[in-house]
Each structure stands twice: as C-alpha cells, then as structure tokens.
Design a protein around this motif. Sequence first.
Motif, mmCIF file in Angstrom:
data_model
loop_
_atom_site.group_PDB
_atom_site.id
_atom_site.type_symbol
_atom_site.label_atom_id
_atom_site.label_comp_id
_atom_site.label_asym_id
_atom_site.label_seq_id
_atom_site.Cartn_x
_atom_site.Cartn_y
_atom_site.Cartn_z
ATOM 1 N N THR A 78 -7.764 42.724 59.542
ATOM 2 C CA THR A 78 -7.981 41.307 59.221
ATOM 3 C C THR A 78 -7.923 41.086 57.717
ATOM 4 O OG1 THR A 78 -9.357 41.067 61.187
ATOM 5 C CG2 THR A 78 -9.578 39.381 59.490
ATOM 6 N N VAL A 79 -8.575 41.978 56.960
ATOM 7 C CA VAL A 79 -8.566 41.842 55.500
ATOM 8 C C VAL A 79 -7.143 41.953 54.961
ATOM 9 C CG1 VAL A 79 -9.280 42.985 53.360
ATOM 10 C CG2 VAL A 79 -10.938 42.594 55.176
ATOM 11 N N VAL A 80 -6.407 42.935 55.433
ATOM 12 C CA VAL A 80 -5.032 43.145 54.952
ATOM 13 C C VAL A 80 -4.148 41.970 55.330
ATOM 14 C CG1 VAL A 80 -2.980 44.595 55.211
ATOM 15 C CG2 VAL A 80 -5.227 45.661 54.913
ATOM 16 N N VAL A 81 -4.247 41.516 56.571
ATOM 17 C CA VAL A 81 -3.412 40.396 57.023
ATOM 18 C C VAL A 81 -3.738 39.136 56.236
ATOM 19 C CG1 VAL A 81 -2.956 38.851 58.979
ATOM 20 C CG2 VAL A 81 -2.958 41.328 59.310
ATOM 21 N N MET A 82 -5.037 38.889 56.026
ATOM 22 C CA MET A 82 -5.414 37.698 55.256
ATOM 23 C C MET A 82 -4.903 37.783 53.820
ATOM 24 S SD MET A 82 -6.759 35.604 57.280
ATOM 25 C CE MET A 82 -7.392 34.409 56.146
ATOM 26 N N ALA A 83 -4.951 38.988 53.238
ATOM 27 C CA ALA A 83 -4.433 39.161 51.866
ATOM 28 C C ALA A 83 -2.936 38.903 51.828
ATOM 29 C CB ALA A 83 -4.753 40.563 51.367
ATOM 30 N N VAL A 84 -2.216 39.429 52.810
ATOM 31 C CA VAL A 84 -0.758 39.217 52.861
ATOM 32 C C VAL A 84 -0.443 37.739 53.063
ATOM 33 C CG1 VAL A 84 1.312 39.680 54.231
ATOM 34 C CG2 VAL A 84 -0.222 41.559 53.612
ATOM 35 N N THR A 86 -2.278 35.231 52.239
ATOM 36 C CA THR A 86 -2.603 34.525 50.986
ATOM 37 C C THR A 86 -1.486 34.669 49.967
ATOM 38 O OG1 THR A 86 -4.957 34.909 51.390
ATOM 39 C CG2 THR A 86 -4.320 34.348 49.135
ATOM 40 N N VAL A 87 -0.984 35.891 49.819
ATOM 41 C CA VAL A 87 0.116 36.129 48.869
ATOM 42 C C VAL A 87 1.346 35.345 49.282
ATOM 43 C CG1 VAL A 87 1.709 37.886 48.008
ATOM 44 C CG2 VAL A 87 -0.738 38.375 48.097
ATOM 45 N N VAL A 88 1.680 35.386 50.570
ATOM 46 C CA VAL A 88 2.874 34.678 51.056
ATOM 47 C C VAL A 88 2.714 33.176 50.852
ATOM 48 C CG1 VAL A 88 4.201 34.107 53.134
ATOM 49 C CG2 VAL A 88 3.555 36.478 52.671
ATOM 50 N N VAL A 89 1.535 32.654 51.173
ATOM 51 C CA VAL A 89 1.313 31.204 50.999
ATOM 52 C C VAL A 89 1.433 30.825 49.530
ATOM 53 C CG1 VAL A 89 -0.457 29.400 51.139
ATOM 54 C CG2 VAL A 89 -0.037 30.896 53.099
ATOM 55 N N LYS A 90 0.874 31.655 48.641
ATOM 56 C CA LYS A 90 0.988 31.377 47.201
ATOM 57 C C LYS A 90 2.443 31.414 46.753
ATOM 58 C CE LYS A 90 -3.579 32.896 45.665
ATOM 59 N NZ LYS A 90 -4.351 33.876 44.899
ATOM 60 N N ASP A 91 3.196 32.404 47.261
ATOM 61 C CA ASP A 91 4.614 32.498 46.905
ATOM 62 C C ASP A 91 5.384 31.284 47.413
ATOM 63 O OD1 ASP A 91 4.159 34.869 45.629
ATOM 64 O OD2 ASP A 91 4.982 36.147 47.226
ATOM 65 N N VAL A 92 5.114 30.904 48.643
ATOM 66 C CA VAL A 92 5.792 29.731 49.207
ATOM 67 C C VAL A 92 5.431 28.490 48.403
ATOM 68 C CG1 VAL A 92 5.910 28.198 51.227
ATOM 69 C CG2 VAL A 92 6.039 30.698 51.523
ATOM 70 N N ALA A 93 4.142 28.389 48.052
ATOM 71 C CA ALA A 93 3.714 27.234 47.256
ATOM 72 C C ALA A 93 4.397 27.240 45.890
ATOM 73 C CB ALA A 93 2.197 27.245 47.094
ATOM 74 N N ALA A 94 4.525 28.408 45.293
ATOM 75 C CA ALA A 94 5.181 28.517 43.984
ATOM 76 C C ALA A 94 6.656 28.142 44.090
ATOM 77 C CB ALA A 94 5.016 29.930 43.436
#
Length: 105
Positions: A78-84, A86-94
């Motif tokens: 769960t921690v790893v998936v949530m981190a991934v 989060t990173v993907v959402v930030k990248d998409v947002a960027a």
Amino acid sequence: MIQEVAMKENAVITIISITIIVLNMMMIIVLDIKNAIMMATMAEVTAVTMAEIMVATMAEVTAVVMAEITAATMAEVTVVVMAVITVVVKDVAAVGAGCFNLINN
C-alpha cells in the motif's frame, strides 16, 4: 500314631505354605504385567497428546505468522503503490500545467 498325625499335619502345612508362596509369586507377576501395561499406556497417551499439541500449536503459529506476513506485505504494498500514484499524479499535473502554459503563451 501320633507321629503319623504330626507328619500329616507337617505335610498339610508344607502344602499350604507352598500354595501361599505360589499365589504370592503369581500376584507379583500380575502386578508386574499391570505396571508394564500402565507404562505402555501412559507412553502412548503421552505420545498422542504431545503430537496433538504439536499439530495444534504449529497450526496456530502458522496462522499467526501468515496473518502477520500478509498484514506487513499489504501495508508495504500500500505504501509503495501510494508513493507511485503520488509521483505519477504529480508528473501528470506537471505535464498538464506545462501544456496549459504552452497553450496560453
């Protein structure tokens, strides 16, 4: 005559004494057999009981360990998936912000 009666009494006393000795020996043999049977029975009961306890204990330990492993694994995943995510959402947002800036400029 008195000697004959005394000899017969001695013979009867001897026979009774031998009978008592034989009966005592038989009782000792029976007690030994009983003790041997009891020891064998106790050994068997102990072995079966210990086997049952070991099986139940191992099943309990296995269940607890598997539950712990599952819980720890799920928490880690769960921690790893949530981190991934989060990173993907930030990248998409960027990327979205970059595209928005390109379009508006």
